[in-house]
Design a protein around this motif. Structure first.
Motif, PDB file in Angstrom:
ATOM      1  N   ASP A   4       0.494  -1.557   0.106  1.00  0.00           N
ATOM      2  CA  ASP A   4       0.386   0.233  -0.117  1.00  0.00           C
ATOM      3  C   ASP A   4       1.006   1.382   0.068  1.00  0.00           C
ATOM      4  OD1 ASP A   4      -1.890  -1.344  -0.099  1.00  0.00           O
ATOM      5  OD2 ASP A   4      -2.587  -1.632   2.459  1.00  0.00           O
ATOM      6  N   ILE A   5       1.997   1.025  -0.049  1.00  0.00           N
ATOM      7  CA  ILE A   5       3.102   2.557   0.194  1.00  0.00           C
ATOM      8  C   ILE A   5       3.672   2.611  -1.152  1.00  0.00           C
ATOM      9  CG2 ILE A   5       5.363   3.244   0.845  1.00  0.00           C
ATOM     10  CD1 ILE A   5       2.786   2.425   3.112  1.00  0.00           C
ATOM     11  N   GLU A   6       3.010   4.023  -1.761  1.00  0.00           N
ATOM     12  CA  GLU A   6       3.896   4.637  -3.175  1.00  0.00           C
ATOM     13  C   GLU A   6       5.492   4.498  -3.256  1.00  0.00           C
ATOM     14  OE1 GLU A   6       1.527   5.675  -5.243  1.00  0.00           O
ATOM     15  OE2 GLU A   6       4.219   5.681  -6.639  1.00  0.00           O
ATOM     16  N   ARG A   7       5.726   4.756  -1.552  1.00  0.00           N
ATOM     17  CA  ARG A   7       7.388   5.385  -1.938  1.00  0.00           C
ATOM     18  C   ARG A   7       7.458   6.002  -0.556  1.00  0.00           C
ATOM     19  NH1 ARG A   7       7.386  11.229  -1.343  1.00  0.00           N
ATOM     20  NH2 ARG A   7       5.786  11.200  -1.881  1.00  0.00           N
ATOM     21  N   ILE A   8       8.831   4.900  -0.054  1.00  0.00           N
ATOM     22  CA  ILE A   8       9.274   5.510   1.635  1.00  0.00           C
ATOM     23  C   ILE A   8      10.337   6.958   1.142  1.00  0.00           C
ATOM     24  CG2 ILE A   8      11.597   4.836   3.100  1.00  0.00           C
ATOM     25  CD1 ILE A   8      10.559   1.549   1.765  1.00  0.00           C
ATOM     26  N   LEU A   9       9.843   7.386   2.730  1.00  0.00           N
ATOM     27  CA  LEU A   9      10.110   8.811   2.732  1.00  0.00           C
ATOM     28  C   LEU A   9      11.297   8.739   4.006  1.00  0.00           C
ATOM     29  CD1 LEU A   9       8.511  11.405   1.446  1.00  0.00           C
ATOM     30  CD2 LEU A   9       7.609  11.675   3.616  1.00  0.00           C
ATOM     31  N   LEU A 172       0.785   6.984   0.866  1.00  0.00           N
ATOM     32  CA  LEU A 172       0.731   5.750   0.823  1.00  0.00           C
ATOM     33  C   LEU A 172      -0.164   5.805  -0.929  1.00  0.00           C
ATOM     34  CD1 LEU A 172      -2.261   5.572   3.321  1.00  0.00           C
ATOM     35  CD2 LEU A 172      -0.789   3.764   3.227  1.00  0.00           C
ATOM     36  N   LYS A 173      -0.418   4.697  -1.389  1.00  0.00           N
ATOM     37  CA  LYS A 173      -0.640   4.559  -2.949  1.00  0.00           C
ATOM     38  C   LYS A 173      -2.098   4.971  -2.394  1.00  0.00           C
ATOM     39  CE  LYS A 173       1.867   0.994  -4.201  1.00  0.00           C
ATOM     40  NZ  LYS A 173       1.823  -0.743  -4.520  1.00  0.00           N
ATOM     41  N   THR A 174      -2.316   6.333  -3.972  1.00  0.00           N
ATOM     42  CA  THR A 174      -3.940   6.918  -3.650  1.00  0.00           C
ATOM     43  C   THR A 174      -5.014   5.523  -3.682  1.00  0.00           C
ATOM     44  OG1 THR A 174      -3.340   6.896  -5.768  1.00  0.00           O
ATOM     45  CG2 THR A 174      -4.008   9.065  -5.097  1.00  0.00           C
ATOM     46  N   SER A 175      -5.084   4.526  -4.323  1.00  0.00           N
ATOM     47  CA  SER A 175      -5.459   3.290  -4.537  1.00  0.00           C
ATOM     48  C   SER A 175      -5.681   2.378  -3.084  1.00  0.00           C
ATOM     49  CB  SER A 175      -4.942   2.142  -5.478  1.00  0.00           C
ATOM     50  OG  SER A 175      -3.802   1.637  -4.520  1.00  0.00           O
ATOM     51  N   ALA A 176      -5.460   2.827  -1.721  1.00  0.00           N
ATOM     52  CA  ALA A 176      -4.977   3.247  -0.323  1.00  0.00           C
ATOM     53  C   ALA A 176      -5.601   3.528   0.440  1.00  0.00           C
ATOM     54  CB  ALA A 176      -3.978   2.680   0.530  1.00  0.00           C
ATOM     55  N   ILE A 177      -6.060   4.913  -0.540  1.00  0.00           N
ATOM     56  CA  ILE A 177      -6.866   5.902   0.223  1.00  0.00           C
ATOM     57  C   ILE A 177      -8.692   6.106  -0.309  1.00  0.00           C
ATOM     58  CG2 ILE A 177      -7.217   8.487   1.007  1.00  0.00           C
ATOM     59  CD1 ILE A 177      -4.022   8.376   0.953  1.00  0.00           C
TER      60      ILE A 177
END
Ligand code: IMP
Ligand code: MG
Length: 179
Positions: A4-9, A172-177
């Motif tokens: 579900d994670i788009e990018r690790i900050l 988060l990925k937009t798909s997880a929101i």
């Protein structure tokens, strides 16, 4: 969860290294003697657990339940104290821990309340601070990382109660929101 994670900050190792430094700063900042740490639930739990184990002094812990987000991705603008009892802080030096400084309303409201209740002094530490104009005139004394103005999860921070156990901070990925 990772899917579900788009990018690790900020990854786990980087957080831990930063906490070593922050713990040292906090240890030097307070006069010797008993320190009261107040953790804002639930977001600051993971941060507090990792930070406080690096602070080599005797301290006492209290937790406070406050809500400002009510589960969404936007601040609601009000801060509610959810506990029936407020910790005894009269004459105490308090270190207040929160996960993130966003609008600043939460930290501002809690800090005011602690001073009203007679705390001798309140220092604040947050893992993250969003780079934006604050609604409330408040800044944390200790900031782990400055981040952009975007919604993040992990390392204690949630989206609708989930992702707090993610060991890093990510977007988060937009798909997880949920729209
Ligand atoms: P503030 O009162 O607007 O500064 O908001 C602080 C609270 O909002 C924090 O304690 C968090 O629980 C929540 N919050 C703010 N930004 C985020 C975010 O990006 N992800 C998850 N929770 C957040
Ligand atoms: Mg929170």
């Amino acid at each position: 969860m990772r899917n579900d994670i788009e990018r690790i900050l900020i990854d786990e190792e980087v957080i831990h290294r930063r906490l070593d430094t922050m713990a040292g700063e906090i240890e030097r900042e307070f006069p010797p003697g008993p320190l009261l740490v107040i953790i804002l639930l639930k977001g600051a739990l993971v941060f507090a657990a990792d930070l406080l184990r690096r602070v080599p002094r005797v301290l006492e812990l209290e937790c406070l339940n406050v809500a400002s987000y009510h589960g969404g991705t936007e601040s609601s603008g009000t801060v509610d104290f959810l506990d029936r009892h407020f910790p005894e802080v009269k004459g105490r030096h308090v270190l207040l821990l929160d996960d993130i400084l966003d609008t600043g309303r939460t930290l501002d409201a809690v800090k005011r309340r602690l001073l009203e209740e007679g705390a001798a002094g309140v220092h604040t530490a947050v893992l993250l601070s969003k780079d934006k104009a604050r609604a409330a005139e408040v800044n944390a004394d200790h900031v782990g990382f400055q981040i952009g103005d975007e919604f993040v999860v992990g390392y204690g921070l949630d989206y609708q109660g989930k992702y707090r156990n993610l060991p890093c901070v990510g977007v988060l990925k937009t798909s997880a929101i949920k729209g």
